[in-house]
Write an enzyme that holds these catalytic residues in place. Structure first.
Site, PDB file in Angstrom:
ATOM      1  N   GLU A 253       0.842  -1.196   0.000  1.00  0.00           N
ATOM      2  CA  GLU A 253       0.000   0.000   0.000  1.00  0.00           C
ATOM      3  C   GLU A 253       0.877   1.247   0.000  1.00  0.00           C
ATOM      4  OE1 GLU A 253      -3.832   1.905   2.439  1.00  0.00           O
ATOM      5  OE2 GLU A 253      -2.861   0.080   3.163  1.00  0.00           O
TER       6      GLU A 253
ATOM      7  N   ASN B 267     -12.475  -1.331  -1.117  1.00  0.00           N
ATOM      8  CA  ASN B 267     -11.730  -1.811   0.045  1.00  0.00           C
ATOM      9  C   ASN B 267     -12.396  -1.326   1.322  1.00  0.00           C
ATOM     10  OD1 ASN B 267      -9.144  -2.596   1.646  1.00  0.00           O
ATOM     11  ND2 ASN B 267      -9.444  -0.429   2.096  1.00  0.00           N
ATOM     12  N   GLU B 268     -12.610  -2.242   2.253  1.00  0.00           N
ATOM     13  CA  GLU B 268     -13.181  -1.897   3.560  1.00  0.00           C
ATOM     14  C   GLU B 268     -14.335  -0.898   3.418  1.00  0.00           C
ATOM     15  OE1 GLU B 268     -10.161  -0.928   6.442  1.00  0.00           O
ATOM     16  OE2 GLU B 268      -9.314  -2.951   6.376  1.00  0.00           O
TER      17      GLU B 268
ATOM     18  N   TYR C  75      -6.622  -8.691  11.867  1.00  0.00           N
ATOM     19  CA  TYR C  75      -5.260  -8.468  12.356  1.00  0.00           C
ATOM     20  C   TYR C  75      -5.096  -9.069  13.742  1.00  0.00           C
ATOM     21  CZ  TYR C  75      -4.348  -5.274   8.482  1.00  0.00           C
ATOM     22  OH  TYR C  75      -4.144  -4.745   7.232  1.00  0.00           O
TER      23      TYR C  75
ATOM     24  N   GLU D  84      -6.025  -9.046   3.882  1.00  0.00           N
ATOM     25  CA  GLU D  84      -5.236  -8.312   4.881  1.00  0.00           C
ATOM     26  C   GLU D  84      -5.199  -9.145   6.158  1.00  0.00           C
ATOM     27  OE1 GLU D  84      -5.900  -4.154   5.622  1.00  0.00           O
ATOM     28  OE2 GLU D  84      -6.461  -3.750   3.531  1.00  0.00           O
TER      29      GLU D  84
ATOM     30  N   GLN E  50       2.316  -5.876   5.751  1.00  0.00           N
ATOM     31  CA  GLN E  50       2.539  -5.582   4.349  1.00  0.00           C
ATOM     32  C   GLN E  50       3.965  -5.966   3.965  1.00  0.00           C
ATOM     33  OE1 GLN E  50       1.339  -1.622   3.161  1.00  0.00           O
ATOM     34  NE2 GLN E  50      -0.619  -1.789   4.186  1.00  0.00           N
TER      35      GLN E  50
END
Length: 518
Positions: free
Chosen positions: A48, A196-197, A265, A320, A369
């Protein structure tokens, strides 16, 4: 006296197998006649426009005379990622994607407009790394590009123009523009994230609204001849938002949908993430709890998808995942730069085992990432570069890419802290095109060395070899002064046992066992 002695001996003989079972995890692997493959795309990565991932990470500029590069991209990073055999790379975000105007990043670099990265640090970017730079990088890496499209602030026309620009061979306004900008042949990009999201930085939408919006965008991404070439991925759930997945599968026609995303996460606490390298056992245990919750998330989201798609045509795309902690002291809070320890190796090892074991539904995943951000596989400092423990886990596990999945049965041990317990051993297995079997295992216990009894019917285990990633302290990490503190080594904790192999695995260690085919 003799009677008592005989009683003791008899009890010992009776109890010995039970005591051994209590101290030993038992892993049995079967070799089915047919099996699905573990998609190589599970081992994907994410780049990103965030902190020093692109600028100062991948990209140092074409005019840089101090860091060897190809078209501005560091050669050492290219070499390291080629060694990992990364299958795909997601770009340009993340949250950044939903404010990104792709046309600002093409054409002569000195004519491109500057932008402010409003999501990550408020820094100004000059758009010198754009579509051509990214797609040419993917070609050099041998990786499939995965483009995240701007649905939050863009338009349907913006996205259809981007598809046309990168994919059309025939004459069209966008293919003509691509040729004018120096690229004659299209890149034929297959993987596209449609937003995204969308529940958060992509627009704070409710799932029913986004599902209708997705249908509109996905319809206009293709013409009537190229729809089978695109793999369209809907913005998916935030962790355990099972209603979001329900709506995506229920309200989007499956002829418009190839994948549904999921983001999750691992951290100590969301509002108090703790240090990346200075943490205690309570913080370690809490982080591993959130990492191992991936099993539950995948199972429950998959169950919803199975209800609407029993043939499992639509993939679950975990694009992610990884550890998230406080940034390193003295660095920009918006850059998300953190160290990478053996704790992160355990997150990677257990998560990849989970994905492998659910690979009938999980078709792609992207570690967050790649460089200098969150659970990065590479850290850079000027001309220096280091490979993190997470890099080496991905290296150990790459043997599973596109190999046949092998079912496992694991009679596990536990890792306890305070009044809670976690499964201590994580494992998965596959057989590649040469017949070689690979078994990956991790022992997440912080202080206990554990023995795993490995049995595989029909396989000559006497030919097995192993590699281990381990260290003295779970907080250990590679630094620019000591870049090889943690690297793989030969695994010697292996001996013949009753009907299989006895594997002695140290605390917070990961092992790959390789058994050549006959």
């Amino acid at each position: 006296m003799i009677t008592s002695f005989r009683l003791i001996v008899a009890l010992a003989v009776f109890l010995a197998p039970l005591l051994l079972s209590a101290q030993t995890a038992r892993l049995s692997i079967s070799l089915p006649d047919s099996s699905h493959r573990i998609s190589r795309h599970i081992y994907g990565h994410f780049a990103e426009h965030l902190g020093r991932c692109i600028y100062g990470g991948f990209y140092v500029g074409e005019g840089n005379d101090t860091i060897p590069n190809t078209d501005g991209v560091r050669n050492d990073i290219i070499d390291a990622l080629q060694e990992l055999q990364i299958p795909n790379l997601r770009w340009p975000g993340g949250c950044f994607a939903d404010t990104y105007q792709w046309k600002d990043g093409i054409g002569p670099k000195d004519e491109r407009p500057e932008i402010v990265n409003r999501w990550w640090g408020g820094v100004t970017e000059d758009n010198s790394f754009g579509t051509h730079d990214f797609l040419n990088l993917c070609e050099r890496l041998g990786a499939e590009p995965y483009l995240a499209a701007n649905v939050g602030s863009g338009t349907v026309a913006d996205l259809t123009d981007w598809v046309q620009y990168v994919n059309y061979q025939v004459k069209s306004p966008m293919s003509d523009l691509r040729i004018e900008n120096g690229r004659a042949e299209p890149w034929n990009v297959k993987y596209w994230g449609v937003g995204n999201e969308m529940w958060g930085c992509g627009g704070n939408m409710i799932p029913e609204y986004y599902a209708n919006l997705y249908r509109q965008y996905a319809t206009f991404m293709t013409d009537w001849t190229n729809s089978d070439r695109l793999y369209r991925i809907a913005s998916g759930a935030n962790v355990a938002d099972y209603h979001w997945t329900e709506v995506m599968m229920r309200d989007i026609p499956h002829n418009l949908l190839e994948g549904v995303a999921l983001h999750s996460y691992s951290f100590v606490e969301w509002n108090d993430k703790g240090s990346a390298s200075d943490f205690d056992e309570a913080q370690y245990f809490s982080t591993m709890q959130t990492a191992l919750r991936m099993e539950e998330l995948v199972e429950k989201h998959s169950a919803i998808m199975d209800k609407y798609d029993p043939a499992r045509r639509v993939g679950l795309i975990v694009d992610e995942w990884g550890g998230w902690y406080q940034v390193e002291p003295g660095t920009n809070p918006g850059f998300l730069y953190q160290q990478n320890t053996m704790r992160d190796a355990m997150i990677a090892a257990t998560t990849l085992n989970i994905f492998n074991n659910h690979s009938e539904r999980v078709r792609m995943a992207n570690l967050a990432q790649t460089v200098n951000v969150l659970q990065a596989v590479i850290l850079t400092n000027g001309k220096d570069m280091i490979l993190t423990p997470t890099y080496w886990i991905m290296h150990l596990y790459k043997a599973h890419q596109d190999a046949d999945y092998l079912p496992i049965e694991l009679d596990n041990l536990t890792y306890g802290f305070a009044d809670e317990e976690l499964p201590a051993i994580s494992a998965s297995a596959s057989r590649d095109s040469t017949g070689t079997v690979h078994v990956t295992l991790a022992n997440i216990a912080l202080s206990e060395t554990h023995t795993v009894s490995l049995a595989i019917d029909g396989v000559d285990l006497s030919r097995a070899t192993g590699t281990i990633l381990t260290s003295d302290r779970v907080q250990d990490h590679n630094t620019f002064d000591h870049p090889e503190r943690i690297v793989p080594a030969a695994f010697t904790g292996m001996e013949d046992g009753d009907g299989g192999l006895q594997l002695t695995i140290p605390p917070f260690s990961a092992v790959v066992i390789e058994i050549p085919g006959s």
